[in-house]
Scaffold this active site. Structure first.
Site, PDB file in Angstrom:
ATOM      1  CB  SER A 179      -8.892 -10.729   9.480  1.00 41.52           C
ATOM      2  OG  SER A 179      -9.385  -9.439   9.259  1.00 41.52           O
ATOM      3  CG  HIS A 183      -2.037  -1.046   1.095  1.00 41.02           C
ATOM      4  ND1 HIS A 183      -2.864  -1.371   2.127  1.00 41.02           N
ATOM      5  CD2 HIS A 183      -2.406  -1.844   0.057  1.00 41.02           C
ATOM      6  CE1 HIS A 183      -3.698  -2.341   1.738  1.00 41.02           C
ATOM      7  NE2 HIS A 183      -3.432  -2.637   0.496  1.00 41.02           N
TER       8      HIS A 183
END
Ligand SMILES: [Zn+2]
Length: 271
Positions: free
Chosen positions: A208, A135
């Site tokens: 997650s 990112h």
């Protein structure tokens, strides 16, 4: 059924937790190449807010402010909002989890690659040498006009003051992080896929993996590559994992890494 080692106080006897840590250390010792896939949970242990969790900053701020359209339209507004968030990140220090991953690379003498969704640069500051920031990173910024790239010494003071940092050409500098509406950096993503193809052990820590395309990365690993989850809460990946540790990364990883024999023999090895 995957065995879950819960590190919350009182859930499991200490001997059980030790067994899990010994198994993790055995995985570290057996693999010739190790990859970590890390997310916000690693950074929150350094006091950095999670963008997406229920207590994260999107609760108080519109996601819109992190869209590239908004940034291009109104960089002044973006930077005036962003100053306090930026200060929180640059004042944060690597925690025990970051340091354990860097220590594993140093002491085991093997390839340890870190693929991270985090933009804070803390894996690098901890000493990890192969970090793929899918990112992007807040440690550099690029000019929207001429694409010249600057490191943080150039723009840090402006960002802290909530001012728009500028290039020598007069163009607006934008942090090298992926905004909503932007593509992921291709080079980092390709390097991340390669790390998955080559690894013999994958540790997913502090995420997650509900956000694509990062969420698809574990599937790039060869079938049979052991896959370990370290996270404070249950994740959708738990059932496919070889081992699950439910606890703080800074609690679990250092205790397993300390059981890996050090191959470092120089005078810098103080352990
Ligand atoms: Zn420029």
């Amino acid at each position: 059924m995957t065995k879950i080692y819960d590190f919350d106080e009182g859930v499991l006897p200490e001997e059980e937790r030790e067994k899990g840590l010994a198994l993790l250390a055995t995985c570290f010792k057996a693999a010739r190449k190790i990859a970590f896939l890390t997310g916000a949970g690693v950074s929150t242990e350094s006091g950095i807010p999670d963008f997406r969790s229920s207590t994260g900053i999107y609760n108080t701020t519109s996601e819109e402010i992190f869209s590239i359209d908004h940034f291009n339209r109104d960089p002044e507004r973006f930077y005036s909002f962003f100053a306090s968030f930026y200060r929180g990140i640059i004042e944060a220090r690597p925690n025990a989890g970051h340091l354990a991953i860097a220590e594993l690379e140093r002491r085991c003498g093997k390839s340890v690659e870190v693929v991270t969704q985090n933009i804070d640069g803390l894996h690098g500051l901890a000493g990890s040498t192969k970090v793929h920031e899918i990112h992007g990173t807040l440690r550099s910024a690029s000019c929207l006009t001429c694409e010249r790239r600057y490191d943080e010494s150039r723009f840090s003071a402006d960002m802290l003051a909530g001012r728009v940092p500028k290039c020598d050409c007069g163009g607006v500098l934008k942090p090298d992080v992926v905004f909503y509406g932007e593509e992921l950096p291709a080079a980092a993503f390709i390097a991340s896929q390669r790390a998955m193809w080559e690894t013999e052990l994958l540790v997913v820590a502090g995420t997650s993996l509900q956000v694509y395309p990062a969420a698809g990365l574990p599937r790039e690993c060869d079938a049979g590559v052991p896959f370990i989850v370290v996270n404070k809460t249950e994740t959708p990946l738990d059932r496919q994992a070889s081992l699950v540790f439910r606890g703080a990364i800074g609690d679990v990883l250092p205790r397993a890494v300390s059981q890996v024999p050090s191959v470092v023999t120089d005078d810098n090895d103080v352990r």
